[in-house]
Design a protein around this motif. Structure first.
Motif, PDB file in Angstrom:
ATOM      1  N   SER A 119     -12.279   8.761  -6.456  1.00  0.00           N
ATOM      2  CA  SER A 119     -12.424   7.441  -5.845  1.00  0.00           C
ATOM      3  C   SER A 119     -13.849   7.279  -5.343  1.00  0.00           C
ATOM      4  O   SER A 119     -14.631   8.240  -5.312  1.00  0.00           O
ATOM      5  CB  SER A 119     -11.428   7.264  -4.691  1.00  0.00           C
ATOM      6  OG  SER A 119     -11.759   8.131  -3.620  1.00  0.00           O
ATOM      7  N   GLN A 165      -7.799  -2.678  -2.886  1.00  0.00           N
ATOM      8  CA  GLN A 165      -6.949  -1.502  -3.090  1.00  0.00           C
ATOM      9  C   GLN A 165      -7.452  -0.672  -4.255  1.00  0.00           C
ATOM     10  O   GLN A 165      -7.618   0.549  -4.170  1.00  0.00           O
ATOM     11  CB  GLN A 165      -5.513  -1.963  -3.365  1.00  0.00           C
ATOM     12  CG  GLN A 165      -4.589  -0.894  -3.895  1.00  0.00           C
ATOM     13  CD  GLN A 165      -3.750  -0.260  -2.819  1.00  0.00           C
ATOM     14  OE1 GLN A 165      -3.588  -0.841  -1.747  1.00  0.00           O
ATOM     15  NE2 GLN A 165      -3.228   0.916  -3.068  1.00  0.00           N
ATOM     16  N   THR A 201      -3.135   2.628  -9.385  1.00  0.00           N
ATOM     17  CA  THR A 201      -4.276   3.369  -9.930  1.00  0.00           C
ATOM     18  C   THR A 201      -4.257   3.396 -11.459  1.00  0.00           C
ATOM     19  O   THR A 201      -5.230   3.840 -12.069  1.00  0.00           O
ATOM     20  CB  THR A 201      -4.285   4.819  -9.420  1.00  0.00           C
ATOM     21  OG1 THR A 201      -3.149   5.513  -9.935  1.00  0.00           O
ATOM     22  CG2 THR A 201      -4.273   4.860  -7.906  1.00  0.00           C
ATOM     23  N   ASN A 211     -11.137   0.981  -3.648  1.00  0.00           N
ATOM     24  CA  ASN A 211     -11.322   2.021  -2.657  1.00  0.00           C
ATOM     25  C   ASN A 211     -10.362   3.197  -2.786  1.00  0.00           C
ATOM     26  O   ASN A 211     -10.635   4.270  -2.260  1.00  0.00           O
ATOM     27  CB  ASN A 211     -11.196   1.419  -1.251  1.00  0.00           C
ATOM     28  CG  ASN A 211     -12.336   0.474  -0.915  1.00  0.00           C
ATOM     29  OD1 ASN A 211     -13.475   0.899  -0.793  1.00  0.00           O
ATOM     30  ND2 ASN A 211     -12.027  -0.800  -0.798  1.00  0.00           N
ATOM     31  N   PHE A 212      -9.233   3.018  -3.464  1.00  0.00           N
ATOM     32  CA  PHE A 212      -8.220   4.055  -3.453  1.00  0.00           C
ATOM     33  C   PHE A 212      -8.163   4.843  -4.754  1.00  0.00           C
ATOM     34  O   PHE A 212      -7.341   5.737  -4.880  1.00  0.00           O
ATOM     35  CB  PHE A 212      -6.840   3.458  -3.159  1.00  0.00           C
ATOM     36  CG  PHE A 212      -6.744   2.834  -1.798  1.00  0.00           C
ATOM     37  CD1 PHE A 212      -7.716   3.067  -0.835  1.00  0.00           C
ATOM     38  CD2 PHE A 212      -5.700   2.006  -1.474  1.00  0.00           C
ATOM     39  CE1 PHE A 212      -7.644   2.490   0.411  1.00  0.00           C
ATOM     40  CE2 PHE A 212      -5.623   1.421  -0.220  1.00  0.00           C
ATOM     41  CZ  PHE A 212      -6.595   1.653   0.721  1.00  0.00           C
ATOM     42  N   HIS A 263       0.834  -1.181   0.000  1.00  0.00           N
ATOM     43  CA  HIS A 263       0.000   0.000   0.000  1.00  0.00           C
ATOM     44  C   HIS A 263       0.877   1.241   0.000  1.00  0.00           C
ATOM     45  O   HIS A 263       2.020   1.212   0.457  1.00  0.00           O
ATOM     46  CB  HIS A 263      -0.910   0.013   1.223  1.00  0.00           C
ATOM     47  CG  HIS A 263      -1.915  -1.081   1.196  1.00  0.00           C
ATOM     48  ND1 HIS A 263      -3.093  -0.985   0.507  1.00  0.00           N
ATOM     49  CD2 HIS A 263      -1.906  -2.316   1.747  1.00  0.00           C
ATOM     50  CE1 HIS A 263      -3.772  -2.087   0.656  1.00  0.00           C
ATOM     51  NE2 HIS A 263      -3.076  -2.914   1.397  1.00  0.00           N
ATOM     52  N   SER A 268      -2.866   9.320  -2.438  1.00  0.00           N
ATOM     53  CA  SER A 268      -4.326   9.360  -2.618  1.00  0.00           C
ATOM     54  C   SER A 268      -4.619   9.730  -4.069  1.00  0.00           C
ATOM     55  O   SER A 268      -3.707   9.947  -4.874  1.00  0.00           O
ATOM     56  CB  SER A 268      -4.955  10.358  -1.653  1.00  0.00           C
ATOM     57  OG  SER A 268      -4.350  11.629  -1.805  1.00  0.00           O
ATOM     58  N   HIS A 269      -5.887   9.820  -4.417  1.00  0.00           N
ATOM     59  CA  HIS A 269      -6.271  10.056  -5.812  1.00  0.00           C
ATOM     60  C   HIS A 269      -7.308  11.160  -5.886  1.00  0.00           C
ATOM     61  O   HIS A 269      -7.955  11.499  -4.899  1.00  0.00           O
ATOM     62  CB  HIS A 269      -6.822   8.768  -6.432  1.00  0.00           C
ATOM     63  CG  HIS A 269      -6.706   8.704  -7.920  1.00  0.00           C
ATOM     64  ND1 HIS A 269      -7.725   9.048  -8.775  1.00  0.00           N
ATOM     65  CD2 HIS A 269      -5.667   8.345  -8.712  1.00  0.00           C
ATOM     66  CE1 HIS A 269      -7.324   8.894 -10.025  1.00  0.00           C
ATOM     67  NE2 HIS A 269      -6.082   8.467 -10.017  1.00  0.00           N
ATOM     68  N   SER A 317      -5.624   8.493   1.490  1.00  0.00           N
ATOM     69  CA  SER A 317      -5.272   7.361   0.645  1.00  0.00           C
ATOM     70  C   SER A 317      -6.059   6.116   0.975  1.00  0.00           C
ATOM     71  O   SER A 317      -6.052   5.160   0.232  1.00  0.00           O
ATOM     72  CB  SER A 317      -3.768   7.063   0.761  1.00  0.00           C
ATOM     73  OG  SER A 317      -3.447   6.773   2.112  1.00  0.00           O
ATOM     74  N   ARG A 318      -6.718   6.103   2.154  1.00  0.00           N
ATOM     75  CA  ARG A 318      -7.503   4.931   2.538  1.00  0.00           C
ATOM     76  C   ARG A 318      -8.875   5.354   3.035  1.00  0.00           C
ATOM     77  O   ARG A 318      -8.990   5.941   4.094  1.00  0.00           O
ATOM     78  CB  ARG A 318      -6.802   4.145   3.651  1.00  0.00           C
ATOM     79  CG  ARG A 318      -5.469   3.553   3.234  1.00  0.00           C
ATOM     80  CD  ARG A 318      -4.837   2.823   4.409  1.00  0.00           C
ATOM     81  NE  ARG A 318      -3.576   2.230   4.036  1.00  0.00           N
ATOM     82  CZ  ARG A 318      -2.427   2.872   4.057  1.00  0.00           C
ATOM     83  NH1 ARG A 318      -2.413   4.133   4.423  1.00  0.00           N
ATOM     84  NH2 ARG A 318      -1.313   2.272   3.712  1.00  0.00           N
TER      85      ARG A 318
END
Length: 871
Positions: free
Chosen positions: A352, A516, A494, A519-520, A3, A348-349, A25-26
């Motif tokens: 999401s 992963q 991603t 959710n991310f 992760h 993080s993105h 990120s989570r």
């Protein structure tokens, strides 16, 4: 699985506020930290980034990738050919049940919706596609917020099947739900990816619904797609020929970029089109459409859209908008060194599932889904979507918060209002309960905020810089060295292609990887590897409605000469412009409608120096190209040539309308005589000025489809509407049958005569209004283009009743105004992300959810019912 490292570094300070679950990120979920630690300890690296960058290694890797891609294409081609041939043979043989057809293919599949994943079987027959949901089966993919609890997974699977207003869903004999989509209802099928696997399809229907199906493997997807393509659904046309292309190939083949550059598409429509091409969809919240922040001023009392300082820098990703934060991110990027994970700027993105739930918390079914995601409670009130200014402040300051926006920010004010009066808790920082979303000072209310946000998106400043943001999200700065230079690199999982999901055989590792990805965040498919062209400025273009609306005093007036052979001097009751033609509906002295067509090329200057081409259409012949235009010009200038000979223009095409309503026919005849009298008294027989003609006062209810191939006319004494081929005037065959009556090209949904009608922008939905105070909604379905002027006979598109007024292939007449308003009220309660699936949420959660429009419609319905009961 590996992760991304935690975003909160030591230099953040101990007083750093807890970030929103949608921006970290989570995404938060019960006991997530413990399960993630166990997974990290047990799992091996999924992908290794080699540090040896020698030419030999690069060449070997490129050769291996090329060979694998070639083998994959060859395998797909073989599967496609075999499946298409089998489908074509089955369709030719026919047989099977008259309603269900012959079964050609069946396989395991999953239907993906915003609220969960339904597992079942997909069946393809010679007549329809059917998905049969089996309750209690655990989906193979990772649902948003799923846990390792089998019961929880089973409940999520059952939850998706509770649909109360989907016309394609029925109760299955096995206790589940079956969705049946007739092939005649299909508008297109496109390949999609699911959890970064190229294993899904999205089915688009004529009524604008869409369904997302995961076939689990790419080979199975190829087989299903080719089988459907081999059956040749008649309304899909070229969609099935290009639907299996990659997003990048689809983008190259489309003309949307050229249309946007010419200002024929709005910024909103273009971004939505790019999202669709890149695989983003409302059906899968892990791949939700992504939109940019465009406003940077959330503190002023008034919003000045002419000030460049009002706007965000669209040439930078969200994480690089402020210099101090960017310096910290670059320092961490340069210092990061891991043998298994490539470098990245952001763990993080910007898009999401958690971000979607964060923004849409106040609307069902997202309220229930967020509640479920947090283990039966909402997240801490301080971390919810409390107000827009605070959200923007976090986006520009928090090192872990790089989220962009969703489309609803530009059209759905209800997302900012707690319409269901849900108790979201009390903020510890202020002691106040979380209710409606806070707005900037320059917004009077949620509706005003959305209107100004949309105006900013369509502003000239954003139009000049939007291509820079497109390069970051969909274009050449998404990946590779250009992304590194633009500070736009995200965690490697991603991105599509960085891990082969089908090669993972360990169930624990596969589940961890799916969680992963689900959710991310997922990066959209890359559409182009070249810089995106810039949009033309308003001053540089004379085409498109945007320029005309913005410059009403700059539009010129061009008197057009229409020869008598093309009904010159006869008043037009309707004028429609379609690609390459202008369609005029005129009435003769008897009050009967006729069709006249002219060649119309808005951006092609003609021989007389006009900035467009407008001339009578050739009778049965179509001449194109430069030489054809040259010879026409010479023929018009030939000595002794009469430009108004009947053979130089298409003769008026009469329409077999039958008897018009008496008052309408009388007014049309009277206006025709008045217009002819004006022409005779004020001008010569062959030349006239359009300024002397009065605008027609009677209104013949008629519409022309956007492609200029079909004209739909009402006003008949029998209460029906008729569809005619523009080129031939021949009535179009209809599939609809009504209780009022049916003739060729005629369908009736009213008792009184039709007084007005309107077509949707895409020509797919027709609404008619009658003198008996009723409304009816119809569906226009095209089985092939009839817009060709080559003279070849082609089947004309049929008119099929559907929806409110008439059910397809079945009986039914027009509905009363009260019934129409009631249905409109129900439609207004829907959310586009769920399509027809408002039934996903428990009734108590959306009982009070109504927009202002829905409230007004409901009020009108209740008044109508009381009046009816009183009478």
């Amino acid at each position: 699985t590996r992760h991304p490292p935690a975003e909160s570094s030591d230099d953040d300070g101990p007083s750093r506020r807890a970030p929103s679950p949608s921006s970290t990120s989570r995404p938060s979920r019960p006991n997530s930290s413990g399960s993630q630690k166990r997974t990290c300890a047990a799992a091996a690296p999924l992908w290794h980034a080699p540090h040896d960058t020698s030419a030999a290694c690069i060449h070997a890797a490129a050769s291996a990738a090329s060979a694998a891609a070639a083998a994959e294409r060859e395998r797909d081609n073989d599967v496609m050919i075999a499946a298409a041939a089998a489908a074509a043979a089955a369709a030719a043989l026919g047989g099977g049940d008259a309603r269900n057809g012959s079964l050609i293919l069946q396989c395991d599949a999953e239907m993906v919706t915003p609220t969960g994943v339904a597992t079942g079987r997909l069946l393809v027959t010679t007549r329809d596609i059917t998905f049969q949901h089996t309750p209690g089966m655990t989906p193979s993919g990772a649902a948003v917020g799923a846990t390792k609890d089998d019961d929880a997974a089973g409940d999520a699977s059952d939850f998706v099947a509770k649909i109360d207003d989907d016309p394609y869903a029925t109760d299955d004999l096995g206790g589940g739900t079956a969705w049946r989509w007739p092939l005649d209802s299909l508008r297109g099928v496109q390949t999609r990816r699911y959890l970064l696997r190229r294993s899904a399809l999205e089915i688009f229907l004529l009524d604008r619904r869409a369904y997302f199906l995961d076939l689990r493997t790419q080979e199975q997807r190829t087989r299903v797609y080719s089988t459907v393509a081999g059956l040749r659904p008649r309304h899909c046309g070229k969609f099935l020929e290009i639907g299996y292309s990659s997003p990048e190939a689809l983008f190259r083949k489309s003309d949307i970029t050229a249309r946007w550059c010419r200002r024929e598409l709005s910024n909103f429509d273009y971004i939505m089109a790019l999202n669709t091409l890149a695989g983003r969809t409302y059906n899968d919240i892990t791949q939700y459409p992504v939109f940019p922040w465009v406003i940077a001023d959330y503190e002023s009392e008034t919003l000045n859209l002419d000030d460049p300082k009002t706007y965000r820098d669209l040439g930078k990703p969200v994480g690089a908008l402020t210099k101090p934060r960017l310096e910290r991110i670059k320092e961490r990027y340069d210092a990061f060194d891991d043998p298994d994970i490539p470098k990245f700027h952001y763990g993080s993105h910007y898009s999401s599932a958690g971000i979607v739930l964060f923004y849409l918390l106040r609307l069902e079914p997202f309220t229930s889904l967020a509640h479920q995601l947090q283990g039966g409670k909402f997240d801490h009130a301080d971390r919810l979507f409390n107000d827009v200014p605070t959200c923007w402040k976090g986006v520009t300051s928090d090192v872990s918060d790089v989220k962009e926006l969703i489309p609803e920010f530009y059209y759905l004010p209800e997302m900012f209002v707690n319409v269901n009066n849900v108790d979201f808790g009390v903020k510890q920082s202020t002691g106040r309960a979380v209710n409606h979303c806070g707005l900037p000072p320059w917004a009077a209310d949620a509706f005003d905020f959305v209107a100004k946000n949309r105006a900013a998106l369509e502003s000239e400043h954003v139009s000049r810089h939007l291509h820079l943001w497109i390069d970051l999200v969909f274009g050449y700065k998404q990946r590779g060295p250009a992304a590194v230079r633009a500070n736009n690199v995200f965690y490697y999982l991603t991105y599509e292609g960085n891990v082969d999901m089908e090669a993972i055989t360990d169930p624990t590792l596969l589940k961890a990887t799916q969680d992963q990805i689900a959710n991310f965040g997922q990066t959209p498919s890359q559409l182009t590897r070249k810089p995106h062209p810039r949009r033309m400025s308003a001053e540089d273009t004379f085409g498109g409605s945007h320029w005309l609306l913005a410059n009403p005093h700059g539009a010129c007036r061009y008197p057009l000469r229409v020869p008598p052979s093309a009904c010159g001097g006869i008043p037009a009751v309707h004028v429609a412009v379609a690609p390459e033609r202008a369609v005029l509906v005129v009435v003769n002295s008897a009050g009967s409608p006729q069709i006249v067509t002219h060649r119309w090329l808005p951006n092609t200057p003609d021989s007389s120096a006009l900035p467009f081409t407008f001339e009578p259409a050739r009778d049965g012949r179509r001449e194109t190209g430069t030489m054809a235009g040259f010879f026409r010009s010479v023929a018009r200038r030939a000595v002794g040539a009469d430009p108004e000979l009947p053979d130089s223009a298409q003769a008026p095409v009469p329409l077999a309308m039958g008897a018009l309503a008496p008052e309408l026919a009388s007014s049309l005849r009277r206006h025709h005589r008045d217009a002819q009298s004006d022409c005779v008294s004020n001008q010569s027989p062959h030349r006239h000025s359009p300024s002397t003609l009065r605008a027609p006062t009677p209104r013949l209810p008629c519409e022309v489809t956007p492609d200029g191939s079909i004209v739909v006319v009402g006003g008949g004494v029998d209460g029906g509407v008729r569809a005619f081929d523009v080129r031939t005037g021949v009535p179009v065959a209809s599939e609809a049958r009504s209780n009022v009556g049916h003739v060729s090209g005629h369908v009736s949904g009213h008792v009184g005569h039709v007084t007005a009608l309107a077509l949707s922008d895409d020509g797919g939905v027709l609404v008619t209004a009658s003198s008996d105070s009723s409304l009816a909604v119809w569906t226009l379905r095209s089985s092939g283009s009839s817009g060709d002027d080559s003279g070849s006979e082609r089947p004309a598109p049929p008119l099929a009743g559907a929806g409110v007024g008439v059910s397809m292939g079945g009986g039914g007449v027009g509905v009363s105004m009260g019934d129409a308003m009631a249905r409109a009220a129900r439609e207004a309660e829907r959310h586009p992300a769920t399509g027809a699936a408002r039934g996903y949420a428990p009734p108590e959660h959306h009982a009070g959810e109504r927009s202002a429009v829905a409230h007004a419609l409901a009020s009108g319905v209740s008044k109508g019912r009381r009046a009816k009961e009183g009478s």
